[in-house]
Write a protein that holds these residues in place. Structure first.
Motif: not given
Lengths: 647, 253
Positions: A447-476
């Protein structure tokens, strides 16, 4: 026809190994009631010892003697004396957790004892794999294949002779019917159980040593996955018939090679269906073999042991002042924890702790499922994966904010959970666990090996969210988000626990028959909780993925699902805080043990700790945290604090 | 007047054993009927067929004029069939009050997942009142907060009774309520049952060995032996019949 034969022939050795493993499983399941999921781990252990002996210049026969003839039964003996003899009368859940603990601990013990990373080209046992002895239907038959078939046939013959013509065999068959009755007849059931563990461990060892050359490298994971084929073979024998199990294993091996031969190579089906075959067969057998279902839902043993009540939780012992103190303490600790993470804790550790809290969300799904409704799932990591990949793909392709994506991830994982639950919950207990295991392996291998799902071992990237003025990119900033999501999920679980659904689940756990007799629909309640639990795991997976910013199929592999169950069971599966503490314990321990400067083998200590934890679970199902709490309460009671003890 | 429960021509076998053979009986609204017979006569099997634990092979079961023999257990419970169990089936790990609360919630039908999620899953004041009233009626107030494992067998039977009664069933199936109780506990149970019979109008189908308890409660009896109905009618008449005395009381005819 000749083409058929030439496709089928290479499957025979595989089938033989499946059959050996399957028979070992049936043997111990019948005599001790434990479905030994650690079977693959035992096979690995013998293969590893065999490898090490040969690598140190021992002759093959001596290595075989040490690894299989002496070592494997010894391991079986230790497992039986140290663990399994205590769980014979325990509920299915306890038996499963014990076996899972072994599955995780055994490879860790042996890797710790024989450090040295991966090993390649394991030696073969008897005939050399590089020599072709003869051709069958055009297939070259090499020594390793020939010796596997011959040895398996010999073992199968020996087993059937033993069962039919020796006293020990007769006793083992009798114990399968009713251990209580056998004991009344003056036979020590314990002894017979011990013998069967040693015998089945020998089978595991033999299979492991024979199979090792096929894999090319010696890795525990290979053997764990192999387990599913063995389980499928055992299922073909309805978990009781050795001949059918043997046949099931052989057929499965042949089928796998036939599929490989007839399906066009390079096609999605051949890369997907072939490795997935054992899982598909297992699922199919579980769902459609009625004999199997009957076997698992009803005990035929007239002296079946009545389940003892669970150990009391610390919360059953209460004192108003103590409770105030502990509540205050928890609040202060949580606040201090959050404030520290936002101020002085190093960014690295903030990241690690966020990981712990994201995992805690996934663990929470197990508290809901296992702690509150007494069911077990061996595919929570797969649900987490569904969540993570859903949120990630939506964000990448459709620009959906991760915050919305987390919700959708929950819905998607819940939907998948419902689809798994609908057929699987008819089974319950052990069969449910096996079905979820098969699903988990299906998900991460296919299931997770296809490009449209998990793209196997290479994986996919998931961005950090931004909510209006708040950016959750930082770890804190992201840490804060994790805390909020975890808080919400805790709220959901606690609301369910104190509401109608929670009471229904508690009733079902107590007596399904009585619960139905007051109008509770058991099936509906179980499917509901399974769905909710999958949804929470999905949300946890999405948070985890967004924290990591990129995830692949291996981040959610099935081994992880098994580890999750063991970790949560060890720390505390009955309470919400158990999930949080389990997340923290798991991440903090693994971070410390893998920190630079420590020997690489130390990483195995983590698995050892939680493997041992599973053993502790057998004795204290309430988990480590509740156990310590009770010790504290009892200590206080002895020193004069007024404590009101219920019951 | 149609019967509340009508069992018509029910047969059931386990392997080669004929547990029930063409059994028919009726229970009218508000009536107490005893189902008696020696061990192994098929009483519990019949109970299981009525409450839904097992399915009859032939025959039909009607409840309030509606055929119910293919419905699952929980659907029959919701139609108003309550039962107790010969071997106690209690919710381990729950207190007495929680037993009643969960049954009351099923009865009121107020449980919704969204209410749970909105933290509104607790008992309403009417539900709490009803639980309190039941605790009082069965004299269980003193053990209301005790976990079920701490109770005596007699108290356990009362909890099972309360759990069924709080749902105000139209038909109450009592499966050997006195088994395992001593004579004093049996007498107390009879008193409670009679008090309940006096204040409520549930129909009762009672399986029981203890003839004193049967006589204290039922007016009509059906006698089973080897899966067949061998007698039925007013209790006193039935007990006088020779076949019954032979089968049940072990006296020569």
């Amino acid at each position: 026809m000749s083409q058929f034969l030439s496709y089928a022939t290479p499957g025979l050795p595989y089938g033989c190994v499946f059959a050996l493993l399957g028979m070992g499983l049936v043997l111990t399941y019948q005599t001790s009631g434990v479905f030994n999921l650690a079977f693959g781990a035992q096979a690995y252990a013998s293969a590893l010892v065999f490898y090490e002996c040969v690598a140190n210049g021992w002759p093959t026969w001596a290595a075989f003697l040490v690894a299989v003839v002496v070592g494997a039964p010894l391991l079986g003996l230790v497992m039986d004396r140290g663990l399994y003899r205590f769980v014979r009368t325990k509920p299915v859940l306890v038996k499963l957790v014990a076996a899972l603990g072994m599955l995780i601990a055994i490879p860790a013990v042996f890797q710790f004892a024989f450090p040295g990373g991966n090993r390649y080209n394991p030696p073969s046992l008897w005939l050399s794999p590089s020599i072709v002895y003869f051709h069958l239907a055009g297939d070259p038959i090499n020594g390793s294949e020939l010796s596997t078939v011959i040895l398996t046939a010999a073992v199968a013959l020996g087993l059937s002779l033993m069962f039919h013509f020796t006293q020990a065999g007769l006793r083992m068959r009798a114990i399968a019917e009713s251990p209580g009755m056998v004991e009344l007849a003056g036979i020590n059931a314990d002894r017979v159980g011990m013998a069967s563990w040693m015998l089945s461990s020998f089978l595991a060892g033999l299979a492991g040593v024979m199979l090792a050359p096929v894999f090319g490298d010696l890795q525990p994971l290979n053997f764990t996955v192999l387990l599913v084929a063995a389980v499928a073979a055992a299922a073909a024998g309805s978990l009781r018939s050795l001949p059918y199990t043997f046949l099931g294993g052989i057929v499965l091996g042949l089928l796998e090679e036939l599929l490989g031969g007839y399906l066009p190579s390079g096609h999605v089906l051949s890369s997907g269906l072939r490795p997935g075959l054992p899982f598909v067969v297992l699922l199919g057998l579980l769902l459609f073999l009625p004999g199997l279902r009957r076997r698992w839902t009803r005990s035929d043993d007239p002296l079946a042991v009545v389940r003892p009540p669970p150990a009391p939780l610390a919360s059953a012992t209460r004192s108003p002042s103590l409770r105030r103190t502990s509540r205050l303490g928890t609040t202060v600790f949580c606040l201090a924890f959050v404030v520290s993470c936002l101020t002085w804790v190093s960014p690295n550790w903030v990241f690690n702790l966020s990981q712990a809290l994201a995992l805690a969300i996934v663990f929470l799904s197990l508290v809901l499922l296992t702690g509150m409704s007494g069911q077990i799932s061996l595919c929570q990591a797969a649900f987490a994966g569904v969540g993570a990949f859903t949120a990630g793909q939506l964000a990448v392709h459709f620009n959906v904010s991760i915050l919305v994506g987390m919700l959708i991830a929950g819905v998607a994982a819940g939907a998948v959970g419902a689809v798994v639950a609908l057929p699987a919950l008819r089974l319950g207990g052990l069969a449910l666990a096996l079905a979820t295991l098969a699903f988990g392996l299906l998900a991460d291998n296919i299931g997770f090996q296809y490009g449209w799902s998990g793209n196997g071992e290479s994986g996919i990237s998931i961005p950090r969210p931004v909510l209006g003025p708040v950016n959750f990119a930082g770890d804190r900033a992201f840490f804060c988000l994790t805390v909020v999501v975890l808080g919400l999920c805790i709220g959901v679980v606690m609301a369910i626990r104190r509401g109608t659904t929670g009471r229904q689940l508690a009733a079902l756990r107590g007596s399904e028959l009585a619960a139905a007799s007051i109008g509770i629909n058991p099936r509906r309640a179980k499917i509901l909780v399974f769905t909710l639990s999958a949804a929470i795991a999905g949300v946890g997976g999405a948070v985890y993925g967004s924290l990591e910013t990129s995830v692949s199929a291996s981040d959610f592999n099935t081994l992880l699902s098994l580890v999750f169950v063991v970790v949560v069971a060890t720390v505390g599966v009955y309470t919400v805080e158990g999930a949080v503490e389990a997340g923290l314990a798991y991440v903090v321990l693994s971070t410390l043990l893998t920190s630079p400067g420590l020997p690489a083998a130390w990483a195995n200590i983590l698995e050892l700790v939680f493997g041992a934890g599973a053993i502790a679970y057998v004795l204290h199902p309430e988990g480590a945290v509740e156990y310590v709490k009770r010790l504290v309460v009892e200590h206080l009671a002895r020193h004069g604090t007024e404590i009101e003890v219920l019951a | 007047m149609t019967a509340l429960l009508e069992v018509s021509g029910v047969s059931k076998r386990f392997g080669g054993i004929r547990a029930l053979e063409d059994v028919s009986l009726e229970v009218l609204s508000g009536e107490a009927v005893g189902l008696i017979g020696p061990n192994g006569a098929g009483k519990t099997t019949l109970f299981d067929c009525v409450s839904g634990v097992s399915q009859p092979e032939r025959g039909a079961i009607y409840y309030q004029g509606r055929r119910i023999d293919r419905l699952p257990i929980h659907r029959r419970a919701r139609l108003g069939i309550g039962r107790t169990f010969q071997r106690l089936e209690l919710f381990t790990g729950m207190t007495v009050r929680e037993h009643l609360a969960v049954a009351e919630r099923e009865h009121s039908g107020d449980g919704r997942l969204w209410k749970d999620l909105a933290w509104r899953g607790g008992l309403t004041s009417e539900e709490t009142d009803s639980v309190e009233a039941m605790l009082k009626e069965l004299h269980l107030e003193s053990v209301a907060e005790s976990p079920i494992e701490a109770l005596s067998l007699g108290q356990g039977r009362l909890v099972e009774l309360g759990r069924a009664l709080i749902q105000e069933p139209a038909l109450l199936l009592l499966d050997e309520p006195s088994s395992g109780l001593d004579s004093r506990e049996s007498a107390e149970l009879a008193a409670v049952l009679n008090q309940i019979r006096a204040t409520r109008n549930e129909a009762v189908l009672l399986v029981e060995h203890d003839i004193d308890l049967v006589q204290a409660i039922v007016s009509r009896a059906v006698v089973l032996d080897f899966g067949r109905v061998i007698a039925s009618g007013p209790l006193d008449d039935v007990l006088r019949e020779g076949a019954v005395r032979t089968a049940y009381l072990g006296e020569p005819a």
